[in-house]
Design an enzyme around this catalytic site. Structure first.
Site, PDB file in Angstrom:
ATOM      1  N   ALA A 105      42.490  35.296  37.428  1.00  0.00           N
ATOM      2  CA  ALA A 105      42.855  36.157  36.305  1.00  0.00           C
ATOM      3  C   ALA A 105      42.012  37.415  36.146  1.00  0.00           C
ATOM      4  CB  ALA A 105      42.779  35.340  35.012  1.00  0.00           C
ATOM      5  N   GLY A 125      41.393  40.710  33.861  1.00  0.00           N
ATOM      6  CA  GLY A 125      41.982  40.297  32.600  1.00  0.00           C
ATOM      7  C   GLY A 125      43.108  41.153  32.061  1.00  0.00           C
ATOM      8  N   CYS A 143      47.966  42.984  45.376  1.00  0.00           N
ATOM      9  CA  CYS A 143      47.813  44.444  45.383  1.00  0.00           C
ATOM     10  C   CYS A 143      47.576  44.898  46.821  1.00  0.00           C
ATOM     11  CB  CYS A 143      46.677  44.885  44.465  1.00  0.00           C
ATOM     12  SG  CYS A 143      45.079  44.095  44.775  1.00  0.00           S
TER      13      CYS A 143
END
Length: 443
Positions: A260, A263, A375
């Site tokens: 995560a 954030g 990404c």
């Protein structure tokens, strides 16, 4: 005048041409030099060197920011800088000397640094770093570069030179002309994108993008913007908002955000009213995640755990898996990835991505949905992993152009998401992401 181009008052002047006299202190260029040597000689990521070097050289925030900008500019144009230096070098210099020369050239050609500052600070840098025998070479070469100026760039295919061959070849699979479009998108400093908390006002000077992000000029200090400390927004590239958006979390749903940190996607999910659990294993990234969620004051459960072994207390309705990857899609903001990553790095990353895809099935309710995202611009980490997920038993749930009416060109024929830095060129570009959505079939 930028911080890195402003001549500094020396603490002590060099009075000897031998290079033995003390040289002026220059934290900006010392830190930038350390960063670049770390990338070029040791394949060390920029951020890993920045904090350590800034501490070693007692660099205040302004010098640290200027060093980052100088190093990033050199990395964005490194292929071009290496090529234009070749005619000026009769013999191959040691790599640290070449790094210093590239820094000097980047200041002259891309950062509009006054010639006396670019030349003088490079010479002083070499003397401080026990490379004084090359100070004369640097002085001569950089004065010639300053005299000839932008004419040196004429005829150079900068887009092609600034992308390593293996990446350029791999990006050919994204479509005709796409590698060149990506190279153009990477060639300039990226603006700052923020995501607003629902109901928050955009800072002055921001441009509202079609996806709802607010874009501010490159170099904007986010911590100085009104509303930052109050948690009115968070930093997140426009493209990075799309995977969480496409998960379509609903109020009250149990949603897990795997891997995560830092954030931004966690905050997006929490803003929907879902019950969010953020899972992160890396201790340093976990600290950053906790800090961001605390500033935003969202009711998120943060868990330190390996995403391949974590077991939720209740099966989840939806999962966002933003898996660790090569990050080649982030080269606008992190140009070091172009020169640090190698094709062989993908093998371990792909194995980890598959392990997470397999593990996520046990965390999800039958009929629950998963968005896998990276990404990365690499085929191995994107489409190939989506096909692997189908082979694992995941059921495809294609995205539709109607879900992204402001960016339908990012939806592939398979119903996957693919963005790259060549998109939104007129708006300042965007990062490269791949995402695919799946459903866990009923047992």
């Amino acid at each position: 005048m930028t911080a890195e181009s402003r001549p500094r008052k020396p603490r002590q002047r060099s009075t000897s041409r031998s290079g033995n006299a003390p040289q002026p202190a220059d934290p900006t260029r010392d830190v930038a030099f350390d960063i670049l040597c770390g990338v070029v000689e040791n394949r060390r990521m920029l951020e890993n060197s920045l904090s350590r070097s800034a501490t070693d050289h007692h660099a205040p925030p302004r010098d640290r920011a200027a060093a980052h900008r100088l190093a990033a500019a050199t990395l964005r144009h490194m292929g071009t800088l290496r090529t234009l230096l070749e005619p000026f070098l009769r013999k191959e210099p040691p790599e640290p000397v070449r790094v210093a020369l590239m820094m000097g050239c980047a200041q002259l050609l891309f950062l509009e640094t006054p010639p006396h500052a670019a030349v003088g600070t490079t010479v002083s840098l070499l003397r401080r770093r026990k490379l004084a025998p090359f100070a004369g070479l640097a002085n001569a070469v950089l004065r010639k570069v300053a005299d000839q100026g932008p004419a040196l760039l004429e005829g150079l295919d900068q887009s092609r030179l600034n992308i390593p061959q293996w990446l350029w070849s791999s990006w050919n699979g994204l479509g005709r002309g796409v590698p060149r479009a990506i190279a153009r998108g990477i060639s300039h400093e990226a603006p700052l994108d923020i995501t607003l908390r629902p109901g928050a006002s955009a800072p002055e000077g921001g441009e509202l993008l079609p996806n709802g992000s607010v874009r501010l000029p490159a170099g904007t200090r986010v911590t100085e913007l009104p509303g930052y400390e109050a948690g009115a927004f968070w930093v997140q590239d426009a493209a990075a908002t799309l995977p969480a958006r496409l998960l379509n979390a609903q109020p009250g749903e149990h949603v897990a955000d795997l891997c995560a940190a830092p954030g931004g996607k966690t905050a997006q999910l929490a803003a929907t009213g879902a019950q969010v659990t953020a899972v992160e294993q890396n201790p340093n990234r976990l600290t950053r995640l906790r800090e961001n969620i605390a500033r935003l004051n969202y009711p998120v459960e943060v868990v330190e755990a390996d995403a391949t072994t974590w077991k939720p207390n209740v099966l989840q309705d939806a999962i966002l898996l933003d898996a660790p990857c090569s990050a080649t899609g982030t080269a606008r903001r992190h140009p070091d990835v172009l020169w640090v990553k190698r094709p062989r790095d993908l093998t371990a990353l792909v194995a980890g991505q598959d392990a997470m895809l397999e593990a996520a099935k046990a965390m999800l309710k039958p009929g629950g949905r998963l968005v896998y995202a990276v990404c990365s611009l690499q085929e191995e980490e994107g489409p190939a992993r989506a096909r692997a997920a189908l082979a694992m038993g995941w059921q495809a749930s294609p995205f539709t152009p109607e879900e992204l009416p402001f960016l339908p060109e990012a939806i592939t024929p398979e119903g996957w998401l693919r963005t790259h830095p060549g998109m939104w060129a007129d708006k300042g570009s965007m990062d490269g992401f791949f995402a695919a959505r799946f459903i866990r079939p009923a047992d």
